[in-house]
Design a protein around this motif. Structure first.
Motif, mmCIF file in Angstrom:
data_model
loop_
_atom_site.group_PDB
_atom_site.id
_atom_site.type_symbol
_atom_site.label_atom_id
_atom_site.label_comp_id
_atom_site.label_asym_id
_atom_site.label_seq_id
_atom_site.Cartn_x
_atom_site.Cartn_y
_atom_site.Cartn_z
ATOM 1 N N VAL A 186 10.848 25.823 -26.614
ATOM 2 C CA VAL A 186 10.395 24.720 -27.463
ATOM 3 C C VAL A 186 10.024 25.287 -28.824
ATOM 4 O O VAL A 186 9.135 26.144 -28.932
ATOM 5 C CB VAL A 186 9.184 24.002 -26.829
ATOM 6 N N VAL A 187 10.699 24.831 -29.848
ATOM 7 C CA VAL A 187 10.514 25.373 -31.200
ATOM 8 C C VAL A 187 9.581 24.457 -31.989
ATOM 9 O O VAL A 187 9.896 23.286 -32.224
ATOM 10 C CB VAL A 187 11.862 25.509 -31.932
ATOM 11 N N VAL A 244 16.945 27.674 -36.067
ATOM 12 C CA VAL A 244 17.449 27.028 -34.847
ATOM 13 C C VAL A 244 18.818 27.596 -34.483
ATOM 14 O O VAL A 244 19.107 27.903 -33.317
ATOM 15 C CB VAL A 244 17.524 25.498 -35.024
ATOM 16 N N ALA A 245 19.671 27.747 -35.497
ATOM 17 C CA ALA A 245 21.000 28.323 -35.259
ATOM 18 C C ALA A 245 20.888 29.741 -34.717
ATOM 19 O O ALA A 245 21.629 30.131 -33.803
ATOM 20 C CB ALA A 245 21.806 28.306 -36.560
ATOM 21 N N ARG A 246 19.974 30.508 -35.254
ATOM 22 C CA ARG A 246 19.765 31.876 -34.788
ATOM 23 C C ARG A 246 19.304 31.902 -33.336
ATOM 24 O O ARG A 246 19.791 32.699 -32.524
ATOM 25 C CB ARG A 246 18.738 32.563 -35.692
ATOM 26 N N LEU A 247 18.387 31.009 -32.984
ATOM 27 C CA LEU A 247 17.883 30.956 -31.610
ATOM 28 C C LEU A 247 18.993 30.580 -30.633
ATOM 29 O O LEU A 247 19.041 31.103 -29.509
ATOM 30 C CB LEU A 247 16.729 29.954 -31.511
ATOM 31 N N PRO A 254 17.942 26.030 -22.788
ATOM 32 C CA PRO A 254 17.926 24.837 -23.648
ATOM 33 C C PRO A 254 16.934 25.009 -24.797
ATOM 34 O O PRO A 254 15.848 25.556 -24.609
ATOM 35 C CB PRO A 254 17.473 23.720 -22.702
ATOM 36 N N ILE A 255 17.319 24.535 -25.978
ATOM 37 C CA ILE A 255 16.443 24.540 -27.145
ATOM 38 C C ILE A 255 15.916 23.124 -27.355
ATOM 39 O O ILE A 255 16.694 22.175 -27.498
ATOM 40 C CB ILE A 255 17.190 25.013 -28.405
ATOM 41 N N ILE A 256 14.607 22.985 -27.344
ATOM 42 C CA ILE A 256 13.953 21.693 -27.560
ATOM 43 C C ILE A 256 13.137 21.796 -28.842
ATOM 44 O O ILE A 256 12.309 22.706 -28.983
ATOM 45 C CB ILE A 256 13.046 21.305 -26.370
ATOM 46 N N GLY A 273 22.734 21.915 -32.223
ATOM 47 C CA GLY A 273 22.870 22.261 -30.811
ATOM 48 C C GLY A 273 21.623 22.126 -29.959
ATOM 49 O O GLY A 273 21.585 22.648 -28.837
ATOM 50 N N ALA A 274 20.604 21.426 -30.455
ATOM 51 C CA ALA A 274 19.404 21.224 -29.633
ATOM 52 C C ALA A 274 19.732 20.345 -28.437
ATOM 53 O O ALA A 274 20.510 19.393 -28.552
ATOM 54 C CB ALA A 274 18.287 20.598 -30.461
#
Length: 393
Positions: A186-187, A244-247, A254-256, A273-274
């Motif tokens: 979670v970012v 976000v792109a780097r992560l 999953p990126i939230i 891509g989230a």
């Protein structure tokens, strides 16, 4: 004669054991506090029990706390539509393809050790017992590994929250979280200083207490540094889209994205891509006079459709609030302050009590509106009060 003495000694021993068991049982009963009737009751207990500074820290918001109040007020602008003759509902859902028993999760709150000893671990165990999603904060007292290990089961859904560090330290934490068994990253949008967690008036309460508290606090994911040192050394800063792109390139989890408050941001999150977003204004702790998150939710749902999972946080104080958020399109709700109020009441047990309360209220709302599963909940279950629309005009 000796035989009789031995028998009497034996009976005396048995009596002592039984007496000890009785006292132990009574102590356990008296130590366990009864469940209160509402989240407001748990908050009132926290207000009475905690030092004024500590209560202000977990309950207040930025400036005139207009955003905090608006988050809660937004839920009052909707009413439920009643239907009769319905079965008891199933409250379970999936979040990022993981099964949980409730569409209510635990948000990433700090300061838990100020409310209850080993507060991070208490909340983690409560989440495991309830089989719900927990977002573990990067700025926790215990390490991310220790928190996930507090659960007896490895199936508990845990996501790890990160702030972006200018020196890249957050990437190390992402790898550690993936290795430890977390199922999502979670970012957060933030990177603001700890001073933003206090109203201006709160600084006047006890500046010495603030300094003492923050320098005594140690962060488990930052080699036991205090927050000020950690922020300075690792240069914690606001998140930008290239982060976000780097992560996405670093992990398969999953990126939230947290703190999404506009349809445009939600659409950009899809482009990067989230897999999920949390509609949130950081609990009203950083900016005043924002819209309540429930007010923003329908616009965001209309913009993204089913392209990612949309969660909401901010202002949830009852199972009825959860019902309204789900009806307006949220996949699930996250709560923060109610968790802290429950923790203050009785540690792990207090957190379980708060969620049991929310669960029972949600079940009653679903039964009253003809919903036997979470999938049945839709916009037809709620109606917006015309009086509020008239006020807006």
């Amino acid at each position: 004669m000796a035989s009789k003495s031995k028998f009497q000694l034996f009976l005396f021993g048995i009596g002592m054991v039984l007496a000890s068991l009785y006292v132990y049982k009574k102590r356990k009963i008296f130590k366990k506090r009864k469940q209160l009737k509402s989240v407001e009751d748990y908050e009132n207990h926290a207000r009475e029990k905690l030092p004024r500074f500590t209560y202000a820290l977990i309950s207040h918001g930025f400036g005139d706390i207009a955003t905090v109040e608006e988050n809660m007020a937004a839920f009052q602008r909707y009413s439920l539509r009643k239907r009769l003759f319905n079965d008891f509902p199933d409250l379970s859902i999936t979040m990022q393809n993981n099964h949980v028993d409730l569409p209510i999760g635990i948000g990433p709150s700090t300061y838990k050790s100020w409310l209850w000893r080993d507060g991070d671990l208490c909340v983690s165990r409560a989440a495991g017992f309830l089989n719900i999603c927990e977002i573990v904060p990067m700025l926790s007292d215990h390490s991310l590994e220790r928190i996930i290990e507090a659960n007896a089961s490895s199936d508990v859904l845990k996501w790890f929250q990160i702030f972006i560090c200018g020196d890249g330290y957050h990437e190390t934490l992402v790898r550690r979280a993936e290795s430890a068994g977390y199922q999502g990253i979670v970012v957060a949008s933030g990177g603001y200083g700890y001073e933003d967690d206090f109203q201006e008036s709160d600084w006047k309460l006890a500046i010495t207490s603030i300094v003492d508290k923050l320098t005594a606090l140690r962060l488990g994911n930052f080699n036991q540094m205090n927050p000020a040192t950690a922020f300075h050394k690792h240069k914690i800063r606001p998140t930008v889209w290239k982060d976000v792109a780097r992560l996405k390139s670093l992990t398969n989890l999953p990126i939230i994205l947290m703190d999404i408050v506009t349809p445009e941001e939600a659409e950009t999150a899809i482009e990067y891509g989230a897999q999920g977003i949390i509609v949130s204004n950081e609990g009203g702790k950083t900016v005043d006079s924002l819209q309540g998150t429930l007010e923003i939710l329908p616009e965001i749902i209309a913009a993204v459709g089913n392209k990612l999972e949309v969660y909401v946080s901010g202002g949830v104080r009852s199972g009825c609030d959860v019902m309204k958020a789900l009806a307006l399109g949220a996949k699930a709700c996250f709560v923060g302050r109610p968790v802290l109020y429950g923790l203050c009441y009785q540690g792990e047990e207090g957190v379980v009590q708060v969620f049991t309360l929310l669960k029972n209220e949600l079940a009653k709302c679903m039964t009253s509106t003809g919903c036997t599963s979470i999938a049945d909940i839709g916009s037809s279950c709620v109606v917006r009060s015309a009086s509020y629309d008239d006020e807006d005009v």
